[in-house]
Enzyme design. Structure first.
Site, mmCIF file in Angstrom:
data_model
loop_
_atom_site.group_PDB
_atom_site.id
_atom_site.type_symbol
_atom_site.label_atom_id
_atom_site.label_comp_id
_atom_site.label_asym_id
_atom_site.label_seq_id
_atom_site.Cartn_x
_atom_site.Cartn_y
_atom_site.Cartn_z
ATOM 1 N N HIS A 21 41.573 33.339 37.395
ATOM 2 C CA HIS A 21 41.304 32.290 38.392
ATOM 3 C C HIS A 21 39.823 32.346 38.752
ATOM 4 O O HIS A 21 39.415 33.045 39.689
ATOM 5 C CB HIS A 21 42.195 32.502 39.623
ATOM 6 N N HIS A 23 36.425 29.661 38.809
ATOM 7 C CA HIS A 23 35.784 28.351 38.591
ATOM 8 C C HIS A 23 34.369 28.638 38.120
ATOM 9 O O HIS A 23 33.583 29.238 38.880
ATOM 10 C CB HIS A 23 35.756 27.556 39.895
ATOM 11 N N HIS A 201 46.531 24.866 41.296
ATOM 12 C CA HIS A 201 46.375 25.427 42.635
ATOM 13 C C HIS A 201 47.546 24.863 43.452
ATOM 14 O O HIS A 201 47.739 23.635 43.489
ATOM 15 C CB HIS A 201 45.072 24.971 43.286
ATOM 16 N N GLU A 204 47.839 26.872 48.468
ATOM 17 C CA GLU A 204 46.618 27.527 48.984
ATOM 18 C C GLU A 204 46.461 27.156 50.456
ATOM 19 O O GLU A 204 46.246 28.006 51.305
ATOM 20 C CB GLU A 204 45.377 27.095 48.185
ATOM 21 N N ASP A 282 37.976 33.586 41.989
ATOM 22 C CA ASP A 282 37.861 32.196 42.465
ATOM 23 C C ASP A 282 36.431 31.647 42.336
ATOM 24 O O ASP A 282 36.101 31.046 41.316
ATOM 25 C CB ASP A 282 38.361 32.092 43.912
ATOM 26 N N ASP A 283 35.606 31.837 43.347
ATOM 27 C CA ASP A 283 34.228 31.312 43.357
ATOM 28 C C ASP A 283 33.291 32.419 43.834
ATOM 29 O O ASP A 283 32.795 32.395 44.969
ATOM 30 C CB ASP A 283 34.144 30.116 44.322
#
Ligand code: ADE
Ligand code: ZN
Length: 342
Positions: A21, A23, A201, A204, A282-283
């Site tokens: 996961h 991005h 997703h 969330e 994630d980010d």
């Protein structure tokens, strides 16, 4: 007595792991953002990298998304996407990463006049080099922006079909509340019929109902985030029984204020329930934590035991889309490293 938490964090860093996961646009560190913005003559809303980092303090998901989409404007050429991806790989090569399944958001670039080809070619070329240089394998997952229309998603899917050998799966991200999975049933059906696997997703920030829809209508193979499943015991039972993997992102889930503290992220709860839980980042440029930092955060926050850390690393391999033979090789390597470090 078990190992000290510093030893466990070091072990977590050493163990072969998959990132499921991530991005790629969420790995854009302020230094590269400024460098690219200057080169491409794009105006940023910050005067310095420090000011950018200070702005990365989010009240909720939408607050984060606004900043994330704005920063992407600095990415323009194929080489920019190559550099972005290679910078990510260089960091995680030192963190035991053996395989990555990477999201990208083409609609966020198409809307700025950057072509699908530019985006996917730059990322793909870097991932090929990553395999050669660092032995890190990868798959790409193209995400639909769920706050855009189903028609727009269908258009971008037609682009993705031209690059089918480079793209393993489709996913769905962006603003969740108000954009339920059923909006994209036909798009996902078309994608699956074209041979793409599916993830989304779900749960969330939206209720458990969104997770049911993602499973039943979009027929996803993996749930991204999924925290809201705990509102519905029947859903939790299904996720555990059917071994549908969940990609938790501890640091980002606190960063968007879904959880107050890392201690509240239900990783141990998922493991105890037999859910195939995984740790992801994630980010990382925005939430300030790559894969190893996310493992370290839950090791400290939840006082994880060694067997739990090992389970999480093995789950990441099991939950990947790799062929079984490759999963087996990585799992054997986890066991080998455990013996060497016992
Ligand atoms: N896009 C990038 N990161 C995301 C997240 N955590 N949720 C939804 N969309 C995203
Ligand atoms: Zn995400």
């Amino acid at each position: 007595m078990g190992p000290k938490s510093t030893d466990l964090k070091e072990l977590a860093r050493l163990l072969p792991k998959a990132e499921l996961h991530l991005h790629i646009e969420g790995t854009l560190e302020p230094e590269l953002m400024f460098e690219l913005a200057q080169k491409n003559r794009v105006k940023l809303p910050y005067k310095s990298t420090e000011e950018a980092r200070r702005a990365y303090n989010f009240s909720d998901l939408q607050d984060f998304l606004n900043i994330y989409y704005n920063a992407m404007k600095s990415l323009v050429t194929e080489t920019d996407f190559y550099d972005l991806t290679m910078a990510y790989i260089r960091r995680v090569a030192l963190q035991g990463l053996v395989h990555a399944e990477i999201f990208f958001d083409p609609q966020a670039h198409l809307s700025r006049g950057v072509s699908f080809k530019t985006v996917v070619s730059g990322i793909h070329r870097a991932l090929e080099d990553a395999k050669g240089r660092y032995g890190i394998s990868s798959y790409l997952i193209m995400c639909f922006l769920r706050d855009q229309s189903a028609e727009s998603a269908m258009d971008v899917l037609q682009e993705a079909k031209k690059y089918k050998p480079w793209i393993k799966a489709v996913g769905m991200d962006s603003k969740e509340l108000g954009n339920p999975p059923h909006k994209f049933t036909t798009v996902f059906e078309d994608a699956r019929n074209s041979g793409f696997l599916a993830v989304a997703h779900a749960g969330e920030e939206a209720p458990a109902e969104y997770i049911w829809e993602a499973l039943d209508l979009l027929k996803i193979s993996r749930i991204d985030h999924g925290y809201h499943m705990f509102e519905d015991p029947k859903l939790v039972e299904r996720v555990a029984k059917e071994r549908i993997p969940v990609t938790a992102c501890p640091i980002s889930s606190v960063g968007v204020n879904y959880f107050k503290r890392i201690e509240d992220v239900p990783i141990r709860k998922m493991l105890d329930l037999g859910i195939v839980a995984t740790i992801n980042s994630d980010d990382p440029a925005y939430f300030k934590g790559y894969l190893a930092e996310n493992y370290a955060a839950v090791i400290d926050g939840l006082q994880l035991r060694k067997d739990e850390v090992v389970k999480l690393a093995k789950n990441s391999i099991e939950a990947s889309f790799l062929p079984n033979a490759e999963k087996g090789t990585h799992i054997k390597m986890v066991d080998k490293i455990l013996i060497e470090n016992s």
